[in-house]
Design a protein around this motif. Structure first.
Motif, short mmCIF file in Angstrom:
data_model
loop_
_atom_site.label_atom_id
_atom_site.label_comp_id
_atom_site.label_asym_id
_atom_site.label_seq_id
_atom_site.Cartn_x
_atom_site.Cartn_y
_atom_site.Cartn_z
N MET A 80 0.83 -1.19 0.00
CA MET A 80 0.00 0.00 0.00
C MET A 80 0.88 1.26 0.00
O MET A 80 1.93 1.28 0.61
N ALA A 81 0.40 2.30 -0.68
CA ALA A 81 1.21 3.50 -0.83
C ALA A 81 0.69 4.69 -0.03
O ALA A 81 1.25 5.78 -0.09
N ASN A 82 -0.40 4.50 0.72
CA ASN A 82 -0.99 5.59 1.47
C ASN A 82 -1.39 6.77 0.60
O ASN A 82 -1.19 7.93 0.95
N ASN A 83 -1.93 6.47 -0.58
CA ASN A 83 -2.40 7.51 -1.48
C ASN A 83 -3.87 7.83 -1.20
O ASN A 83 -4.70 6.93 -1.12
N ILE A 84 -4.20 9.10 -1.08
CA ILE A 84 -5.59 9.54 -0.97
C ILE A 84 -5.98 10.22 -2.27
O ILE A 84 -5.23 11.04 -2.80
N PHE A 85 -7.13 9.87 -2.80
CA PHE A 85 -7.65 10.60 -3.95
C PHE A 85 -9.16 10.60 -3.88
O PHE A 85 -9.77 9.84 -3.13
N PHE A 86 -9.80 11.49 -4.63
CA PHE A 86 -11.26 11.47 -4.68
C PHE A 86 -11.74 11.58 -6.11
O PHE A 86 -11.03 12.04 -7.00
N GLU A 87 -12.98 11.12 -6.30
CA GLU A 87 -13.61 11.12 -7.60
C GLU A 87 -14.88 11.95 -7.57
O GLU A 87 -15.71 11.80 -6.68
N ILE A 88 -15.02 12.84 -8.56
CA ILE A 88 -16.23 13.63 -8.75
C ILE A 88 -16.59 13.58 -10.23
O ILE A 88 -15.75 13.88 -11.08
N ASN A 89 -17.81 13.16 -10.51
CA ASN A 89 -18.27 13.06 -11.90
C ASN A 89 -17.32 12.23 -12.76
O ASN A 89 -17.06 12.54 -13.92
N GLY A 90 -16.79 11.15 -12.15
CA GLY A 90 -15.92 10.26 -12.89
C GLY A 90 -14.50 10.75 -13.06
O GLY A 90 -13.67 10.07 -13.67
N ILE A 91 -14.17 11.94 -12.53
CA ILE A 91 -12.82 12.51 -12.64
C ILE A 91 -12.07 12.30 -11.33
O ILE A 91 -12.59 12.61 -10.26
N ARG A 92 -10.85 11.79 -11.43
CA ARG A 92 -10.04 11.56 -10.24
C ARG A 92 -9.18 12.79 -9.96
O ARG A 92 -8.51 13.31 -10.86
#
Length: 365
Positions: free
Chosen positions: A1-13
């Motif tokens: 695991m790389a401890n990456n946080i990301f979020f998605e809105i309307n299919g866009i990361r």
């Protein structure tokens, strides 16, 4: 695991943020997040890449492959100058609307369980996108037989549901999809001990603090309520129960008069629940650890309603405690998790739940 946080809105990361925090608490019902996205150059391409974010968009947040949050964008703050373009995004999970919205006036008869009550209320108030489940099939969330459950005019949906959940000594919280979970205090212990010992090479607590108060705690708590029987005899109109918190000085006393009719055996459980929850409100240990997982990069994410062993010689702690709050943080300084710990047993109606390692035991006689 790389401890990456990301979020998605309307299919866009989105990953290009400078700061992000995701918060979950046993006591706050809904989870929340804040994130700041900054582009170093204020170009048309940058504007286009950030412009799809709009208020009320559904947003999903991930840590690596683990979904940790599903909710809506509720706040957008935009700042820019000749060299940069910054957007601050914040929101809460799907079920947060239940905190803000008033419940439609209604009465519910012959509802057997808290789970069924929540399902009915969600349908009646138009929340078809939120489901409800129990964290374990053996959780008893039964309401009193024959009880009529009524919404008070102007009462929020969550306040109404929480009122009856407390009566049944049940916790209602949300999961990573923003759906409602009916639960009780957990018993699973995480794999990593939290340690802060002078001179130890096993220390993994970056910083910590402890806060103690007895303002909302009492030696004796009493409850009195009318029975819901139809005889209205002496026994029926004098339902009562009393409980004691031996850690608090005598003779501090609190008398509670529940709005709903009840029976003595129910009041006894409710009194014990009150004593234990007030212990939770008065005792807090906050600490910060590196990364988001209980075994560095390989374990499970730190989660609320799990137990952890703690040894902290500066705060005089040595025992097992309940994780009541978790905040995952990422910034230019790295990745950390803030944990809020309370005494285990605080969300039970067990009168014997006082444990020898109660945080206050080292300070209260």
């Amino acid at each position: 695991m790389a401890n990456n946080i990301f979020f998605e809105i309307n299919g866009i990361r989105y990953t290009g943020f400078t700061d992000i925090s995701i918060n979950k608490s046993l006591e706050a019902f809904a989870s929340s997040f804040t994130a700041t996205l900054v582009a170093k150059e204020n170009t048309d391409d940058t504007r286009k890449s950030l412009s799809p974010i709009k208020l009320q968009d559904e947003i999903k947040l991930y840590i690596d492959k683990d979904l940790v949050f599903t909710g809506y964008v509720e706040t957008l703050d935009i700042n820019y100058d000749s060299s940069s373009h910054m957007i601050m995004v914040a929101g809460r999970d799907k079920a947060s609307d239940l905190i803000d919205s008033s419940a439609k006036p209604n009465s519910y008869k012959d509802i057997k369980t808290i789970t069924r009550l929540i399902e009915k209320v969600l349908i009646d108030n138009g929340y078809n996108n939120i489901t409800v489940s129990k964290s374990s099939s053996d959780i008893d969330d039964t309401l009193e037989d024959g009880e009529t459950v009524s919404v008070e005019l102007g009462e929020s949906i969550f306040s109404f549901l929480d009122r009856y959940a407390k009566k049944a000594q049940i916790l209602i919280t949300t999961d990573n999809k923003g759906n409602i979970v009916v639960t009780r205090e957990g018993s699973n212990t995480i794999n990593t001990d939290l340690i802060s010992i002078k001179g130890s090479n096993l220390n993994n607590i970056k910083k910590a603090s402890i806060s103690l108060n007895t303002i909302d705690r009492y030696r004796y708590i009493e409850m009195y309520a009318a029975s819901d029987n139809i005889t209205h005899d002496k026994i029926g109109v004098n339902q009562n129960a009393i409980g004691a918190d031996d850690a608090i000085r005598s003779p501090r006393r609190l008398i509670i008069l529940p709005q709903e009719a009840s029976k003595t055996e129910i009041l006894k459980k409710a009194v014990n629940w009150q004593i234990n929850v007030r212990r939770a409100k008065g005792l807090r240990y906050n600490c910060t650890v590196v990364n988001y997982r209980d075994e560095d990069l390989l374990g499970s994410l730190y989660k609320v309603n799990t137990l952890v062993n703690v040894t902290d010689d500066k705060c005089n702690l040595d025992g097992q405690y309940l994780i009541a709050g978790v905040t995952y943080n990422k910034s230019l300084e790295g990745t950390t998790t803030d944990l809020t710990l309370i005494n285990k047993g605080c969300f039970t109606n067990n009168p014997l739940s006082l444990v020898k390692n109660e945080i206050a035991s080292n300070f209260i006689t």
